[in-house]
Scaffold this motif. Structure first.
Motif, PDB file in Angstrom:
ATOM      1  N   LEU A 107       0.822  -1.209   0.000  1.00  0.00           N
ATOM      2  CA  LEU A 107       0.000   0.000   0.000  1.00  0.00           C
ATOM      3  C   LEU A 107       0.856   1.260   0.000  1.00  0.00           C
ATOM      4  N   GLU A 108       2.071   1.156   0.537  1.00  0.00           N
ATOM      5  CA  GLU A 108       2.953   2.327   0.554  1.00  0.00           C
ATOM      6  C   GLU A 108       3.275   2.809  -0.863  1.00  0.00           C
ATOM      7  N   ASP A 109       3.111   1.931  -1.850  1.00  0.00           N
ATOM      8  CA  ASP A 109       3.331   2.307  -3.244  1.00  0.00           C
ATOM      9  C   ASP A 109       2.039   2.711  -3.951  1.00  0.00           C
ATOM     10  N   GLY A 110       0.964   2.832  -3.190  1.00  0.00           N
ATOM     11  CA  GLY A 110      -0.333   3.172  -3.768  1.00  0.00           C
ATOM     12  C   GLY A 110      -1.207   1.941  -3.890  1.00  0.00           C
ATOM     13  N   TYR A 111      -2.516   2.147  -3.782  1.00  0.00           N
ATOM     14  CA  TYR A 111      -3.448   1.020  -3.812  1.00  0.00           C
ATOM     15  C   TYR A 111      -3.293   0.173  -5.075  1.00  0.00           C
ATOM     16  N   GLU A 112      -2.971   0.796  -6.190  1.00  0.00           N
ATOM     17  CA  GLU A 112      -2.859   0.062  -7.451  1.00  0.00           C
ATOM     18  C   GLU A 112      -1.789  -1.024  -7.395  1.00  0.00           C
ATOM     19  N   ALA A 113      -0.846  -0.908  -6.465  1.00  0.00           N
ATOM     20  CA  ALA A 113       0.232  -1.893  -6.344  1.00  0.00           C
ATOM     21  C   ALA A 113      -0.144  -3.079  -5.457  1.00  0.00           C
ATOM     22  N   THR A 114      -1.275  -3.033  -4.795  1.00  0.00           N
ATOM     23  CA  THR A 114      -1.624  -4.070  -3.830  1.00  0.00           C
ATOM     24  C   THR A 114      -2.139  -5.328  -4.522  1.00  0.00           C
ATOM     25  N   PRO A 115      -2.019  -6.486  -3.867  1.00  0.00           N
ATOM     26  CA  PRO A 115      -2.608  -7.704  -4.431  1.00  0.00           C
ATOM     27  C   PRO A 115      -4.104  -7.576  -4.687  1.00  0.00           C
ATOM     28  N   ASP A 116      -4.817  -6.828  -3.839  1.00  0.00           N
ATOM     29  CA  ASP A 116      -6.253  -6.658  -4.052  1.00  0.00           C
ATOM     30  C   ASP A 116      -6.517  -5.964  -5.381  1.00  0.00           C
ATOM     31  N   PHE A 230     -13.784   6.177   0.236  1.00  0.00           N
ATOM     32  CA  PHE A 230     -12.752   5.541  -0.589  1.00  0.00           C
ATOM     33  C   PHE A 230     -12.619   6.226  -1.945  1.00  0.00           C
ATOM     34  N   THR A 231     -13.488   7.157  -2.227  1.00  0.00           N
ATOM     35  CA  THR A 231     -13.324   8.012  -3.403  1.00  0.00           C
ATOM     36  C   THR A 231     -13.004   9.417  -2.923  1.00  0.00           C
ATOM     37  N   PRO A 232     -12.066  10.115  -3.517  1.00  0.00           N
ATOM     38  CA  PRO A 232     -11.372   9.763  -4.764  1.00  0.00           C
ATOM     39  C   PRO A 232     -10.134   8.903  -4.584  1.00  0.00           C
ATOM     40  N   SER A 233      -9.696   8.660  -3.317  1.00  0.00           N
ATOM     41  CA  SER A 233      -8.420   7.973  -3.121  1.00  0.00           C
ATOM     42  C   SER A 233      -8.573   6.775  -2.195  1.00  0.00           C
ATOM     43  N   VAL A 234      -8.534   5.571  -2.772  1.00  0.00           N
ATOM     44  CA  VAL A 234      -8.533   4.362  -1.948  1.00  0.00           C
ATOM     45  C   VAL A 234      -7.281   4.324  -1.077  1.00  0.00           C
ATOM     46  N   THR A 235      -6.175   4.812  -1.615  1.00  0.00           N
ATOM     47  CA  THR A 235      -4.908   4.761  -0.887  1.00  0.00           C
ATOM     48  C   THR A 235      -5.010   5.499   0.441  1.00  0.00           C
ATOM     49  N   GLU A 236      -5.490   6.731   0.423  1.00  0.00           N
ATOM     50  CA  GLU A 236      -5.594   7.515   1.654  1.00  0.00           C
ATOM     51  C   GLU A 236      -6.635   6.932   2.589  1.00  0.00           C
ATOM     52  N   TRP A 237      -7.709   6.458   2.036  1.00  0.00           N
ATOM     53  CA  TRP A 237      -8.772   5.829   2.837  1.00  0.00           C
ATOM     54  C   TRP A 237      -8.232   4.608   3.582  1.00  0.00           C
ATOM     55  N   ALA A 238      -7.494   3.769   2.883  1.00  0.00           N
ATOM     56  CA  ALA A 238      -6.946   2.562   3.502  1.00  0.00           C
ATOM     57  C   ALA A 238      -5.835   2.901   4.490  1.00  0.00           C
ATOM     58  N   ARG A 239      -4.992   3.866   4.160  1.00  0.00           N
ATOM     59  CA  ARG A 239      -3.915   4.243   5.073  1.00  0.00           C
ATOM     60  C   ARG A 239      -4.471   4.730   6.406  1.00  0.00           C
TER      61      ARG A 239
END
Length: 375
Positions: A107-116, A230-239
């Motif tokens: 997740l530190e590399d952004g949500y797009e990098a995650t297995p999910d 979780f919109t616009p940023s899943v990354t920030e939401w998950a962090r």
């Protein structure tokens, strides 16, 4: 504080399942044979000697890494070997449900990098191309997840909490759903949700913080409110969720059952056990069928309405045995905005399920109604 530990199933046929290297070594030491066993997603690259010498007739190895010499030996002895599939962002033969840490790795590399996110991208690429191999991998994965969640929930009293993904952090509705999850967990129930954002996340959050004093929930809601959706940023939401988990690491257990079918909805990090599916129909039916102590329906839109009647159907026909409690929360929502309650009540009239449905005004009334309906 995780009280959900995968139990070894009781039927004799399942006594032959091996799902970890420790179980493999135990079986080898105690029984001296692997005949008729099923070995699932275990790395056996360090067990070549045992595999070459033990009886493996009628054994099945599902996604187990092993040395070429070992694979040749077990096949020659009569075993079936389904080798790991390289290049996939998921394990189709997995022996355990997912964890938030697993799905959100990188997740530190952004949500797009995650297995999910990568599993969803793979699904998008393959779901409509007619490739039977891809559809088989999805089916095998979902069946393995179903087996894992069944093992996880042996003897658990499960209450499902359904509700919309649009419920934002920082709202009173979100806080109320979190308090509901906390009450249910403290009452000895296992909270199960659709595993996504909104009302689902809130109920899992409440269960996660149930072991802590009441004031902790209020403290946790503040940082979460800085990333309300979780919109616009899943990354920030998950962090934001993982920051809360890091501050209070000894959380209570609950279950989330989401789907990659709704790939725009990420799983939430407060469900300590995540059973994520490719097939939404399998996921929906499994979630409701496993809610053996009843279901509470918070306000939601089309997906929640579907869940109301997906749950009502087996209660109506008695196809799962005695009807289980159904509690709908928010009278105005379920009688005016989306009037599912009048139809549900009409369906229930004169049937066994009539005494197992309730409509309450406030979320605080739901646990008491659930207890009353359970008899």
């Amino acid at each position: 504080m995780d009280h959900l530990t995968p139990a070894r199933p009781q039927p004799a046929s399942h006594d032959r399942e091996i799902e970890s290297l420790a179980e493999f070594d135990e079986v080898v030491a105690d029984r001296g044979t692997l005949a008729h066993h099923r070995v699932q997603a275990v790395d056996l690259t360090g067990r070549t000697r045992a595999l070459k010498t033990l009886d493996t007739s009628d054994a099945v190895f599902l996604g187990c890494a092993m040395e070429p010499a070992a694979e040749v030996a077990v096949r020659a002895a009569g075993a079936l070997v389904f080798p790991p599939v390289p290049g996939l962002p998921f394990d189709p033969y997995r022996a355990r449900v997912h964890s938030p840490e697993e799905l959100f790795a990188s997740l530190e590399d952004g949500y797009e990098a995650t297995p999910d996110a990568r599993a969803y991208a793979w699904f998008q690429r393959t779901k409509a191309d007619g490739d039977i191999f891809a559809s088989m991998l999805r089916a095998v994965h979902d069946d393995a997840v179903s087996d894992a969640v069944d093992e996880l929930l042996v003897d658990a009293r499960v209450v499902g909490v359904m509700g919309g993904h649009a419920m934002a952090r920082g709202t009173e509705e979100y806080a109320g759903a979190a308090r509901l999850g906390r009450v249910l967990a403290r009452s000895g129930f296992t909270v199960a949700t659709g595993g996504g954002p909104g009302a689902m996340e809130a109920a899992n959050l409440g269960a996660y913080l149930a072991p802590y004093q009441d004031s902790v929930l209020g403290e946790a809601l503040l940082p979460l409110a800085k990333a309300p959706s979780f919109t616009p940023s899943v990354t920030e939401w998950a962090r934001a969720a993982f920051e809360v988990r890091a501050r209070w690491p000894e959380g209570g257990a609950s279950v989330g059952i989401p789907t990659w079918f709704y790939g725009h909805e990420p799983p939430n990090a407060f469900a300590t056990h995540i059973a994520k599916y490719f097939a939404n129909a399998t996921r929906e039916d499994g979630l409701l069928a496993r809610s053996n102590a009843g279901v509470i329906f918070l306000p939601g839109a089309a997906g929640t309405v579907q869940e109301v009647f997906d749950n009502a159907t087996p209660n109506y026909y008695g196809s799962r045995g005695e009807p289980t409690p159904m509690v709908l929360v928010d009278r105005a929502h379920w009688t005016e905005r989306l009037p599912a309650w009048p139809l549900l009540r009409a369906l229930a009239e004169g049937r066994a399920m009539e005494s197992r449905i309730a409509l309450v005004d406030r979320i605080e009334d739901a646990p008491k109604a659930l207890k009353r309906l359970a008899g």
